[in-house]
Each structure stands twice: as structure tokens, then as C-alpha cells.
Write an enzyme that holds these catalytic residues in place. Structure first.
Site, PDB file in Angstrom:
ATOM      1  N   HIS A  89      -1.440   1.763   7.162  1.00 41.82           N
ATOM      2  CA  HIS A  89      -1.918   1.613   5.789  1.00 41.82           C
ATOM      3  C   HIS A  89      -1.724   2.924   5.037  1.00 41.82           C
ATOM      4  CE1 HIS A  89      -4.077  -0.235   2.560  1.00 41.82           C
ATOM      5  NE2 HIS A  89      -5.151   0.537   2.649  1.00 41.82           N
ATOM      6  N   CYS A 137       0.824  -1.216   0.000  1.00 43.33           N
ATOM      7  CA  CYS A 137       0.000   0.000   0.000  1.00 43.33           C
ATOM      8  C   CYS A 137       0.856   1.263   0.000  1.00 43.33           C
ATOM      9  CB  CYS A 137      -0.947   0.004   1.186  1.00 43.33           C
ATOM     10  SG  CYS A 137      -0.144  -0.288   2.783  1.00 43.33           S
ATOM     11  N   ASN A 145      -8.637   3.938  -1.947  1.00 41.36           N
ATOM     12  CA  ASN A 145      -7.902   2.823  -1.352  1.00 41.36           C
ATOM     13  C   ASN A 145      -7.223   2.006  -2.450  1.00 41.36           C
ATOM     14  OD1 ASN A 145      -6.949   1.117   0.639  1.00 41.36           O
ATOM     15  ND2 ASN A 145      -8.944   0.333   1.255  1.00 41.36           N
TER      16      ASN A 145
END
Length: 336
Positions: free
Chosen positions: A284, A108, A304
Site C-alpha cells: 500500500h 494508492c 491515507n
């Protein structure tokens, strides 16, 4: 040092008496509370331990290697609207709302940073440069970003330094045949009912691909590998300054955020998220593209990297400045 990275990126704590259980527990917890957001059965109703495969962005280590963005006296006359969506301000840059898929890899940090860099290059060019910046290249070749193992987590500040000093080539999604180094790890199911292969089936075979100093896409003829690199001029950190974050997005485009994921977040489906769990999964990395207000609750609009099956077509809203996950603690961006 390696043990420290693992501790930072994948450690967790349990506060209070909340049980560590599968994600189904949090679906019931959230939806029965009639709160500002709705939950659903994502990640195959999985355990908290399993979810740690899909995070991996450090929030604290190395944050001081980037200069803090000085906001005093800067652009204070810019009027901040109540609602903003970067994809609407810069419609030629279609990538802004594009939700990439990091696969069953803790990449990520690389996916979010290259996504931000992609948008900013497009915006700075007036929409003429639309090539995606390669998460593959950053993930595999910036060893200092991730202690040599990109799928085990990485770091935004060092990655921005890498983008400034080494540059990153172009590269689209898995099997896209776009750019010099497209992403090599295949998409997988991050939500219940997805037609993609279950992420679980890709584990534990998923490993960080080797760094390649050549274009991996045989059909890419626009540039040689060495000439394909794109750079940022400088990179900065903003910490807990709502207006500075908003002005930066309005003027130069999306920014990267690193925040703490708790066990309820992966179950997000709609609404404005705020933390309802005390079980920490890990850090994240995501991309902020705007903000607004829903039912009286201020939020950030965020892209995301769990593909379009997850959340609201790959996006989510999170309570602005009060979500309980240190969301505004380390906002970073590069100037292109």
C-alpha cells in the site's frame, strides 16, 4: 511480466494458525488486547479477499532505478524535534492533511505520489502554488508504472521517473472541477456508517480509465494540456534511516511510503498502529507528514487515501521503525 505484477501486488500468505476471516475478527482481536491502537468496523465488515481491491503498491520491484539518498554528512546539524507536523509548519499548503479517495481501485501508488508532489510544489513556492497534481493523469497514462493497468497496482520508483521525464498535469478530487484532469472514479464508503456509496457496489465495474492527452475539465482555462505539466528535478529512495526521513520531511515536505498491509490494518480507528495479524493483504502507498510520541510509543503521522471517514479523519499513526510492516523500507520523494 503481467503475471509477475499480479503476484507481487496481490499475493498473500498465512503464517501460523491465524484464520483468514472477515474484518470483524480483527476488531475483536485488537480491542480485546488493550494495545496501543483501537479498531472498528471499516470496509463493511469485509473479507480479506475483498480488501485486496484497495491496495496495490509494490515494495521491491524497480526500487534500484532511483538513487539512494546519500545522508552521510548532510544536514546532520539539523535538530530533530520530538513532534513534527508538516501541515503546521506550512499552513498555506492546506492539501498536506487532505485525505484523497482512491475509490474501489488499487491506485494508492498514484494517489500517494501525486499527493506528495502537490505538497512539495506548494512548499517550494512559498505557498503560492496550491493546485493539486492529478492522480488521474498518473494512474491512466503511466503504463510502465503499472504494467498498463493502474487500478491493479503500481510502483513508486517508476512513477517518480515518469514525473521527472514526462511530467504530470493538475487535477483535483472527483467532481471537484479543479485542474486539468480531476479524478474520474467516485468516492465510496471505506468505513462503517459512511454516507458514501458502498465500494462493493462499484465493483466489478471499476476499471482504469483511458489515458487522455487533453484536459478533462471543460471549465479549466488556466493552461493547455501540454503547458499544464509539472515536473520533479530528481527523485530518491531512503531505506530504514529514521533521521534521514525526518530531516527530509522537515526541510522539503512530505514523503511517500510503501508498506505491507496485513488484515488488521484496515480496521484502524485511532492510536498508534502496529501489526497484530499474520495475514498479508498486499502493498500500500501512503504519505508521511510528520511524527510524534503517544503514551511512550514513537509514531509516524500518515495520510491515507481511503477518504476522511476512515481512521482518524483519513489519517493514521504507525509505530516508528517497529510496526512489523516494513514501513521504512522504501521511502521515496521528488525534489521540485
Amino acid at each position: 511480466m503481467h503475471r509477475l505484477w499480479l503476484l507481487i501486488c496481490f499475493s498473500w500468505v498465512v503464517l501460523g494458525s491465524e484464520p483468514v476471516t472477515d474484518t470483524g475478527y480483527y476488531v475483536e482481536l485488537v480491542n480485546s488486547a488493550n494495545t496501543t491502537w483501537k479498531a472498528g468496523y471499516n470496509f463493511e465488515n469485509s473479507s480479506v479477499e475483498y480488501l485486496r481491491q484497495f491496495v496495490g503498491t509494490d515494495l521491491n520491484q524497480f526500487r534500484d532505478i532511483l538513487p539512494h539518498f546519500e545522508t552521510e554528512g548532510r544536514n546532520e546539524d539539523v535538530v530533530i524535534p520530538t513532534t513534527f507536523d508538516a501541515s503546521k509548519k506550512w499552513p498555506k499548503c492546506a492539501h498536506i492533511k487532505h485525505a484523497r479517495d482512491q475509490s474501489a481501485c488499487g491506485s494508492c501508488w498514484a494517489v500517494s505520489l501525486t499527493s506528495v508532489m502537490t505538497d512539495r510544489l506548494c512548499i517550494a513556492s512559498g505557498g503560492t502554488f496550491r493546485a493539486p497534481i492529478s492522480a488521474e493523469n498518473l494512474l491512466t497514462c503511466c503504463g510502465e508504472c503499472s504494467n498498463g493497468n493502474g487500478c491493479q497496482g503500481g510502483n513508486h520508483p517508476i512513477a517518480w521517473v515518469y514525473a521527472k521525464t514526462q511530467g504530470i498535469v493538475t487535477g483535483g478530487d472527483y467532481n471537484s472541477h479543479i485542474g486539468c484532469q480531476p479524478y474520474q472514479l467516485q468516492p465510496c464508503a471505506h468505513s462503517d456508517g459512511s454516507k458514501r456509496e458502498p465500494c462493493r457496489d462499484l465493483l466489478p465495474s471499476i476499471k482504469t480509465p483511458a489515458c487522455e492527452n487533453k484536459c478533462l475539465n471543460p471549465s479549466y482555462k488556466k493552461n493547455t494540456f501540454s503547458k499544464d505539466h509539472k515536473f520533479v528535478k530528481e527523485a530518491y529512495i531512503i531505506t530504514n534511516d529514521e533521521k534521514a526521513i525526518q530531516r527530509e520531511i522537515m526541510q522539503r515536505g512530505p514523503v511517500a511510503a510503501a508498506f505491507l498491509v496485513y488484515a488488521d490494518f484496515p480496521s484502524y480507528k485511532s492510536g498508534v498502529y502496529h501489526r497484530m495479524s499474520d495475514v498479508l493483504v498486499g502493498g500500500h502507498g501512503v504519505k508521511i507528514i510528520g511524527w510524534g510520541t503517544e503514551n511512550g510509543v514513537d509514531y509516524w503521522l500518515v495520510v491515507n487515501s481511503w477518504n476522511t471517514d476512515w481512521g482518524d479523519k483519513g489519517l493514521f499513526k504507525i509505530q516508528r521503525m517497529n510496526a512489523g510492516v516494513d514501513f521504512e523500507q522504501m521511502i521515496s520523494f521528488g525534489v521540485v
